[in-house]
Design an enzyme around this catalytic site. Structure first.
Site, mmCIF file in Angstrom:
data_model
loop_
_atom_site.group_PDB
_atom_site.id
_atom_site.type_symbol
_atom_site.label_atom_id
_atom_site.label_comp_id
_atom_site.label_asym_id
_atom_site.label_seq_id
_atom_site.Cartn_x
_atom_site.Cartn_y
_atom_site.Cartn_z
ATOM 1 N N ARG A 230 0.847 -1.182 0.000
ATOM 2 C CA ARG A 230 0.000 0.000 0.000
ATOM 3 C C ARG A 230 0.887 1.238 0.000
ATOM 4 N NH1 ARG A 230 -5.177 -0.672 1.608
ATOM 5 N NH2 ARG A 230 -5.414 1.378 0.641
ATOM 6 N N GLU A 259 -3.153 7.946 -4.534
ATOM 7 C CA GLU A 259 -3.412 7.326 -5.838
ATOM 8 C C GLU A 259 -4.898 7.228 -6.160
ATOM 9 O OE1 GLU A 259 -3.790 2.588 -5.187
ATOM 10 O OE2 GLU A 259 -1.768 3.361 -4.959
#
Length: 326
Positions: A230, A259
């Site tokens: 992550r 993101e």
């Protein structure tokens, strides 16, 4: 079901039929504005990376009849587990849809960077087919450090071990089944020793910016850093600085901070609202993939199947092995 992609539809149809479930699929991510449309639903099934709402929204979900939030992804940081629990909503995730898929992407990034494929392609596009500066190490001569050796980290360890690498690892849980292929060490030793540092931890308060400026400063200046977990596990600003100041040699990332709304979407012809991502994309010693390490046929099928199985188990009043709690 929200954030449903076309490639999931066949698996959804198959699994819905197997448990006699009525399913409504929606392409966009879930937001609190969707709560009123959930009347009559028992399960909310999600696969997104943005938070789903406030504590008040969980109360609204419970009031409208939602008993279970089934994540068809591994990460559950988008869920307020305390709010869900307070409102009697079960939460499940898919912790092992296909560890091999992420492991293979991790190895792919390592190979691209070790063999200088980005640099050589950039040169060739300019008509330069020379070899200078492209000499590579071979994996069997290297030490690979894995931070987080759960199901995915274990798969990564076995892949690199098969290629002859020396494996060291850092994890509070020591798995005896891996004793023949790796050695557990403390985090500082791993950072200082490894030629390749790869992270495979979940994202929570304890792992946010686990790899920060201090961590990069401890790595070899020849080290390759990989994050196929992550994005916020590594501090993006610190990563860019480490690359620019040559504290480390290269980086491969499949996930990056901020993101959401970028990876997985088509932004062709639009501005990409993440200047740090754009900077990394311009660096020849950086390999980037758009959070697609999971994206294989077996993984997609398993993510849907496990989410449906958990929905069925909980609907029958049983306890799912994939339930996550505060």
């Amino acid at each position: 079901m929200y954030s449903v992609r076309p490639d999931e539809q066949a698996a959804i149809k198959k699994n819905a039929a197997e448990i006699n479930a009525t399913v409504t699929t929606v392409a966009h991510d879930f937001t609190p504005a969707d709560i009123s449309s959930l009347k009559g639903a028992d399960v909310l099934c999600l696969a997104q990376h943005g938070a789903i709402g406030t504590a008040e929204d969980y109360a609204k979900l419970a009031a409208i009849g939602i008993k279970h939030i089934a994540l068809r992804i591994t990460g559950y940081d988008i869920i307020d587990l305390k709010a869900a629990q307070a409102n009697g909503i079960k939460v499940t995730n898919v912790p092992a849809y296909s560890p091999r898929s992420v492991g293979e992407m991790t190895l792919t990034h390592a190979m691209v960077l070790l063999r200088h494929l980005n640099e050589s392609k950039a040169r060739m596009l300019q008509g330069d087919f020379s070899w200078g500066g492209l000499e590579a190490d071979e994996i069997h001569t290297l030490t690979v450090g894995i931070i987080g050796v759960g199901k995915i980290g274990s798969a990564v360890a076995r892949l690199f071990d098969a290629l002859g690498a020396t494996i060291i690892a850092n994890d509070p849980i020591h798995r005896p089944e891996l004793s023949d292929i790796l050695t557990y060490v403390d985090k500082d030793t791993l950072l200082k020793t490894a030629d390749i540092v790869t992270v495979h931890t979940p994202l929570d308060d304890t792992t946010h910016h686990l790899i920060d400026a201090d961590a990069f400063a401890k790595m070899k200046n020849t080290a390759i850093f990989l994050n196929c977990a992550r994005g916020p596990i590594s501090d993006t600003g610190a990563l860019i600085n480490a690359l620019e100041t040559k504290q480390i040699a290269a980086a491969g990332i499949d996930s990056i901070e901020d993101e959401n709304g970028i990876f997985g979407d088509n932004l062709k012809g639009q501005d990409v609202p993440n200047p740090r991502l754009l900077k990394l994309l311009q660096m020849p010693n950086v390999s980037v993939s758009p959070h697609m390490a999971f994206y294989t046929k077996p993984a997609v099928e398993n993510m849907v199947a496990i989410a449906f199985h958990d929905a069925d188990v909980i609907a029958q009043g049983q306890i799912s092995e994939h339930e996550v709690t505060a």
